[in-house]
Design a protein around this motif. Sequence first.
Motif: not given
Length: 282
Positions: A44-47, A77-91
């Motif tokens: 997230a690049k902003e709140d 969910e309310f999140i702040k700037k910089g929060t990691e929302c999801a991760t990915f691994e694969g091709n």
Amino acid sequence: MYFFVSPAIHKLIDLALEEDIINSDMTSLYTVEEDKNIKARIIAKEDMVFCGGIIIKPVLDKIDSSVNFELKIKDGEFIKKGTECATFEGNAISILSAERTILNFMQRMSGIATKTNLFVKTLNNDKIRIVDTRKTLPGFRYIDKYSVKTGGGYNHRMGLSDAILIKENHIKSAGSIEKAIQKVKSEAPHTMKTECEVTNLTEVEEAVKSGADIIMLDNMTIEMMQEAIKIIRSKSRDIIIEVSGNVTLNRLPELAKLDIDVISSGALTHSVIAADLSMKFL
């Protein structure tokens, strides 16, 4: 999740991928090794009120179901700037091909959820519902309305077949509010409530007398709404009062003081500012 059972959602994803990829991702094809695996994350690049995590799996299923992902934030969910929302691994090529489609959906959805949440908090009245309208992006009806609910709002009718809402052009076609409501009452299923849009006090009187279950006060001044509410409440406490038209954030505090049940606003979905999210490779 109810909204994402609809085949319309999958058709929309197919369309989004088709217009973005067509045959292949040419840049990735010529710059990335075919068997290259990577890790990535969405930040997230902003709140914001996050919304759209639910779109990731159906998009990846259509591109490469072997890509693993972990959703770190729940929709709503309310999140702040910089929060990691999801991760990915694969091709790497698969993730690059899915990146823009996922972000486009997620940014719009989070923008709607965030704006809706701001409307709800500014209104600050649990007795009045903030609801959306049919002023959604064509094809995005289910997604836009899901985002409104995620932000703490409520949904008006999904489409024309869901409810009866007599508006200005229906009244002109029928001849009067009374004639329009009488026709509905005589022919429509008994399970459907009848809502009628009114623009002045004479129409309010006619709608009440004719048996409207819901009366929408459209584009009225505060003073006229106050008079309209007196007329309606003096006749019945069961009639639902909805306010619509020119509903801006600045007007919500004064609307919150009225004895009304619903405030509908097309601005929740028709003039969206996308939330700022980005995907970064690790």
